[in-house]
Design a protein around this motif. Structure first.
Motif, PDB file in Angstrom:
ATOM      1  N   LEU A 168     -51.589  12.567  -0.636  1.00 47.09           N
ATOM      2  CA  LEU A 168     -51.231  12.721  -2.040  1.00 47.09           C
ATOM      3  C   LEU A 168     -50.378  11.537  -2.452  1.00 47.09           C
ATOM      4  CD1 LEU A 168     -51.464  14.627  -4.450  1.00 47.09           C
ATOM      5  CD2 LEU A 168     -49.466  15.843  -3.618  1.00 47.09           C
ATOM      6  N   ALA A 169     -50.820  10.814  -3.479  1.00 49.16           N
ATOM      7  CA  ALA A 169     -50.121   9.596  -3.901  1.00 49.16           C
ATOM      8  C   ALA A 169     -50.054   9.571  -5.429  1.00 49.16           C
ATOM      9  CB  ALA A 169     -50.831   8.359  -3.354  1.00 49.16           C
ATOM     10  N   GLY A 170     -49.767   8.385  -5.995  1.00 46.36           N
ATOM     11  CA  GLY A 170     -49.652   8.245  -7.435  1.00 46.36           C
ATOM     12  C   GLY A 170     -48.257   7.839  -7.839  1.00 46.36           C
ATOM     13  N   THR A 171     -47.981   7.829  -9.143  1.00 46.97           N
ATOM     14  CA  THR A 171     -46.644   7.482  -9.613  1.00 46.97           C
ATOM     15  C   THR A 171     -45.668   8.637  -9.433  1.00 46.97           C
ATOM     16  OG1 THR A 171     -47.214   8.183 -11.862  1.00 46.97           O
ATOM     17  CG2 THR A 171     -47.530   5.857 -11.322  1.00 46.97           C
ATOM     18  N   HIS A 172     -46.167   9.881  -9.488  1.00 44.56           N
ATOM     19  CA  HIS A 172     -45.314  11.059  -9.404  1.00 44.56           C
ATOM     20  C   HIS A 172     -45.937  12.118  -8.494  1.00 44.56           C
ATOM     21  CE1 HIS A 172     -43.796   9.028 -12.934  1.00 44.56           C
ATOM     22  NE2 HIS A 172     -42.793   9.870 -13.044  1.00 44.56           N
ATOM     23  N   PRO A 173     -46.154  11.795  -7.216  1.00 43.90           N
ATOM     24  CA  PRO A 173     -46.839  12.764  -6.341  1.00 43.90           C
ATOM     25  C   PRO A 173     -46.074  14.062  -6.147  1.00 43.90           C
ATOM     26  CG  PRO A 173     -45.876  10.998  -5.059  1.00 43.90           C
ATOM     27  CD  PRO A 173     -45.756  10.590  -6.498  1.00 43.90           C
ATOM     28  N   GLN A 174     -44.734  14.016  -6.328  1.00 42.31           N
ATOM     29  CA  GLN A 174     -43.941  15.232  -6.167  1.00 42.31           C
ATOM     30  C   GLN A 174     -44.221  16.244  -7.267  1.00 42.31           C
ATOM     31  OE1 GLN A 174     -42.764  12.349  -7.155  1.00 42.31           O
ATOM     32  NE2 GLN A 174     -41.633  12.736  -9.043  1.00 42.31           N
ATOM     33  N   MET A 207     -56.220  10.943  -2.166  1.00 45.97           N
ATOM     34  CA  MET A 207     -56.940   9.720  -1.833  1.00 45.97           C
ATOM     35  C   MET A 207     -57.106   9.514  -0.341  1.00 45.97           C
ATOM     36  SD  MET A 207     -54.143   6.660  -2.304  1.00 45.97           S
ATOM     37  CE  MET A 207     -55.185   5.539  -1.342  1.00 45.97           C
ATOM     38  N   GLN A 208     -57.994   8.593  -0.010  1.00 49.00           N
ATOM     39  CA  GLN A 208     -58.184   8.092   1.341  1.00 49.00           C
ATOM     40  C   GLN A 208     -58.328   6.579   1.270  1.00 49.00           C
ATOM     41  OE1 GLN A 208     -61.149   9.918   3.792  1.00 49.00           O
ATOM     42  NE2 GLN A 208     -60.903  11.948   2.860  1.00 49.00           N
ATOM     43  N   MET A 209     -58.018   5.907   2.387  1.00 48.36           N
ATOM     44  CA  MET A 209     -58.190   4.460   2.477  1.00 48.36           C
ATOM     45  C   MET A 209     -58.719   4.144   3.865  1.00 48.36           C
ATOM     46  SD  MET A 209     -55.410   1.586   1.336  1.00 48.36           S
ATOM     47  CE  MET A 209     -55.963  -0.014   0.744  1.00 48.36           C
ATOM     48  N   PHE A 210     -59.715   3.236   3.954  1.00 50.39           N
ATOM     49  CA  PHE A 210     -60.359   3.010   5.243  1.00 50.39           C
ATOM     50  C   PHE A 210     -60.875   1.582   5.342  1.00 50.39           C
ATOM     51  CE2 PHE A 210     -63.019   5.173   2.183  1.00 50.39           C
ATOM     52  CZ  PHE A 210     -64.143   4.363   2.100  1.00 50.39           C
ATOM     53  N   ARG A 211     -61.243   1.206   6.566  1.00 50.88           N
ATOM     54  CA  ARG A 211     -61.732  -0.144   6.826  1.00 50.88           C
ATOM     55  C   ARG A 211     -63.120  -0.322   6.210  1.00 50.88           C
ATOM     56  NH1 ARG A 211     -59.082  -2.871  10.871  1.00 50.88           N
ATOM     57  NH2 ARG A 211     -60.975  -4.025  11.359  1.00 50.88           N
ATOM     58  N   PRO A 212     -63.469  -1.542   5.759  1.00 49.05           N
ATOM     59  CA  PRO A 212     -64.702  -1.738   4.989  1.00 49.05           C
ATOM     60  C   PRO A 212     -65.897  -2.254   5.780  1.00 49.05           C
ATOM     61  CG  PRO A 212     -63.356  -3.673   4.782  1.00 49.05           C
ATOM     62  CD  PRO A 212     -62.622  -2.733   5.730  1.00 49.05           C
ATOM     63  N   GLU A 213     -65.730  -2.513   7.081  1.00 47.73           N
ATOM     64  CA  GLU A 213     -66.766  -3.243   7.811  1.00 47.73           C
ATOM     65  C   GLU A 213     -68.170  -2.633   7.658  1.00 47.73           C
ATOM     66  OE1 GLU A 213     -63.007  -4.669   9.563  1.00 47.73           O
ATOM     67  OE2 GLU A 213     -63.802  -2.740   8.908  1.00 47.73           O
ATOM     68  N   GLU A 214     -68.267  -1.329   7.663  1.00 49.79           N
ATOM     69  CA  GLU A 214     -69.575  -0.666   7.564  1.00 49.79           C
ATOM     70  C   GLU A 214     -70.250  -0.916   6.219  1.00 49.79           C
ATOM     71  OE1 GLU A 214     -71.428   3.895   7.722  1.00 49.79           O
ATOM     72  OE2 GLU A 214     -69.344   3.496   8.354  1.00 49.79           O
ATOM     73  N   ALA A 278     -64.117  -8.236   1.742  1.00 47.03           N
ATOM     74  CA  ALA A 278     -63.292  -7.045   1.530  1.00 47.03           C
ATOM     75  C   ALA A 278     -62.504  -6.694   2.781  1.00 47.03           C
ATOM     76  CB  ALA A 278     -64.164  -5.870   1.114  1.00 47.03           C
ATOM     77  N   THR A 279     -61.280  -6.211   2.576  1.00 52.91           N
ATOM     78  CA  THR A 279     -60.418  -5.823   3.699  1.00 52.91           C
ATOM     79  C   THR A 279     -60.125  -4.331   3.736  1.00 52.91           C
ATOM     80  OG1 THR A 279     -58.429  -6.278   2.379  1.00 52.91           O
ATOM     81  CG2 THR A 279     -59.292  -8.080   3.737  1.00 52.91           C
ATOM     82  N   ALA A 280     -60.410  -3.601   2.652  1.00 56.18           N
ATOM     83  CA  ALA A 280     -60.155  -2.163   2.624  1.00 56.18           C
ATOM     84  C   ALA A 280     -60.898  -1.547   1.444  1.00 56.18           C
ATOM     85  CB  ALA A 280     -58.659  -1.866   2.514  1.00 56.18           C
ATOM     86  N   VAL A 281     -61.211  -0.261   1.589  1.00 59.07           N
ATOM     87  CA  VAL A 281     -61.783   0.529   0.505  1.00 59.07           C
ATOM     88  C   VAL A 281     -60.922   1.768   0.332  1.00 59.07           C
ATOM     89  CG1 VAL A 281     -63.773   1.841  -0.335  1.00 59.07           C
ATOM     90  CG2 VAL A 281     -64.124  -0.279   0.955  1.00 59.07           C
ATOM     91  N   ALA A 282     -60.571   2.099  -0.908  1.00 56.75           N
ATOM     92  CA  ALA A 282     -59.801   3.305  -1.212  1.00 56.75           C
ATOM     93  C   ALA A 282     -60.565   4.109  -2.246  1.00 56.75           C
ATOM     94  CB  ALA A 282     -58.415   2.942  -1.737  1.00 56.75           C
ATOM     95  N   LEU A 283     -60.466   5.431  -2.136  1.00 56.22           N
ATOM     96  CA  LEU A 283     -61.134   6.293  -3.102  1.00 56.22           C
ATOM     97  C   LEU A 283     -60.355   7.581  -3.249  1.00 56.22           C
ATOM     98  CD1 LEU A 283     -62.664   8.749  -1.361  1.00 56.22           C
ATOM     99  CD2 LEU A 283     -64.222   6.897  -0.825  1.00 56.22           C
ATOM    100  N   GLY A 284     -60.614   8.306  -4.342  1.00 51.11           N
ATOM    101  CA  GLY A 284     -59.911   9.560  -4.524  1.00 51.11           C
ATOM    102  C   GLY A 284     -60.229  10.211  -5.849  1.00 51.11           C
ATOM    103  N   VAL A 285     -59.430  11.225  -6.164  1.00 54.87           N
ATOM    104  CA  VAL A 285     -59.522  11.954  -7.427  1.00 54.87           C
ATOM    105  C   VAL A 285     -58.192  11.800  -8.133  1.00 54.87           C
ATOM    106  CG1 VAL A 285     -59.920  14.183  -8.515  1.00 54.87           C
ATOM    107  CG2 VAL A 285     -61.122  13.598  -6.409  1.00 54.87           C
ATOM    108  N   LEU A 286     -58.246  11.486  -9.422  1.00 49.94           N
ATOM    109  CA  LEU A 286     -57.055  11.188 -10.213  1.00 49.94           C
ATOM    110  C   LEU A 286     -56.835  12.277 -11.258  1.00 49.94           C
ATOM    111  CD1 LEU A 286     -54.942   8.946 -11.269  1.00 49.94           C
ATOM    112  CD2 LEU A 286     -56.794   8.302 -12.832  1.00 49.94           C
TER     113      LEU A 286
END
Length: 329
Positions: A168-174, A207-214, A278-286
């Protein structure tokens, strides 16, 4: 690497590699710290019985990776502090907390942080203004950021969610929760991203963040089923592709096609290209503001080049500038 080899390395090769890393990363990472970490790892490697053909090459790679991680950490830290510094007074206790933390810093650190983050002055400009060296400015910024991180730890901008693999992330995750509801949609579990604040001051994201090689050199799509419940602002899927030094290469958060209000289950998707560098991919729901976002069946897949990319990345560049003098009707 035995003790004699370590002593020889520290005497002959350590200074050269440390100085080289300092130059390579323009002083943003400590070359000595990186090489020291590499030597410790080499000792641990040896104690486990591992064999290495060339310790010089092995240590150089490990030390470079350690320095690179330090640069990334500092960049992330700078972005977090910059975001905190840019909060508006209407956002209440968060701004007051940052102001109080700034006042608790030593005068020189507070002065340099304000000049850098509030006045947007570069390090060289601050050095000239205060008649100190750029190295002193960098050192004060680093120590000030560390102090702010300690003072603001109760208000961290990222925390762990209760759903495996997600944070859980964002400007105000709390002000948000992310958890499984126990329900299912079309046979798949349903998760809930919900605002729990009476007057939310920003957004939350699962969100999630992961390596992009694939996925490097490919076009990918994240899709899923979403349902809005009392969403006053907007919600949607998002995805970002990062490049070297964490610069974003592609991004879409459905800002041009937001889901708002109260809806049934709707299909949502984001399509982006993953560049070879690319060095990383991030995705999620906002979820911005109040309400609740229900999520089910998130998928990530490669798609053909015939599938158009979404968001700003899908807009073709113009052949040249237009209406620079505002005379077109």
């Amino acid at each position: 690497m035995n003790e004699e080899e370590i002593r020889h390395y520290l005497r002959e090769s350590f200074p050269r590699l440390a100085a080289g890393l300092e130059r390579r990363f323009a002083g943003q990472a400590s070359g000595e710290d990186a090489v020291q970490e590499a030597v410790v790892r080499a000792w641990q490697h040896t104690r486990r019985g591992a064999a290495v053909e060339s310790w010089d090459g092995w240590l150089a790679v490990v030390a470079t990776n350690a320095a690179r991680m330090e640069v990334r950490r500092r960049l992330a830290e700078e972005r977090a502090v910059t975001a905190l510094a840019s909060l508006r007074p209407v956002q209440g206790h968060r701004t007051a907390t940052v102001a109080e933390a700034m006042e608790a810093l030593p005068p020189r650190q507070r002065q340099i942080l304000r000049l850098h983050y509030y006045e947007d002055l570069e390090i060289a400009e601050i050095a000239r203004l205060l008649e100190i060296s750029p190295g002193t400015v960098k050192s004060a910024l680093h120590r000030g950021r560390q102090a702010l991180a300690r003072l603001l730890r109760p208000y961290e901008t990222t925390r762990r969610s209760v759903v495996i693999g997600w944070m859980l992330a964002g400007t105000h995750p709390q002000e948000y929760t992310f958890e499984l509801t126990g329900d299912k949609h079309e046979g798949l579990p349903v998760a809930s991203l919900r605002c729990v604040a009476d007057e939310p001051g920003g957004f939350g994201t699962a969100m999630q963040m992961f390596r992009p090689e694939e996925y490097q050199g490919k076009r990918i799509r994240v899709s899923g089923r979403l349902q809005a419940r009392g969403v006053a602002d907007h919600m949607g899927l998002w995805m970002r592709v990062d490049g070297p030094e964490d610069h974003p290469l592609a991004f879409d958060n459905m800002s041009d096609r937001p889901i708002t209000g109260t809806t049934g289950w709707v299909h949502a998707e984001v399509v982006l290209d993953v560049a070879p560098e690319a060095t990383a991919v991030a995705l999620g729901v906002l979820l911005t503001g109040g309400g609740e976002a229900l999520i089910s069946g998130i998928r990530l897949e490669e798609v053909s080049p015939d599938v158009p990319v979404t968001g700003d990345g899908g807009r073709a560049l113009a052949d040249g500038p237009r209406n620079l003098d505002f005379t077109e009707g």
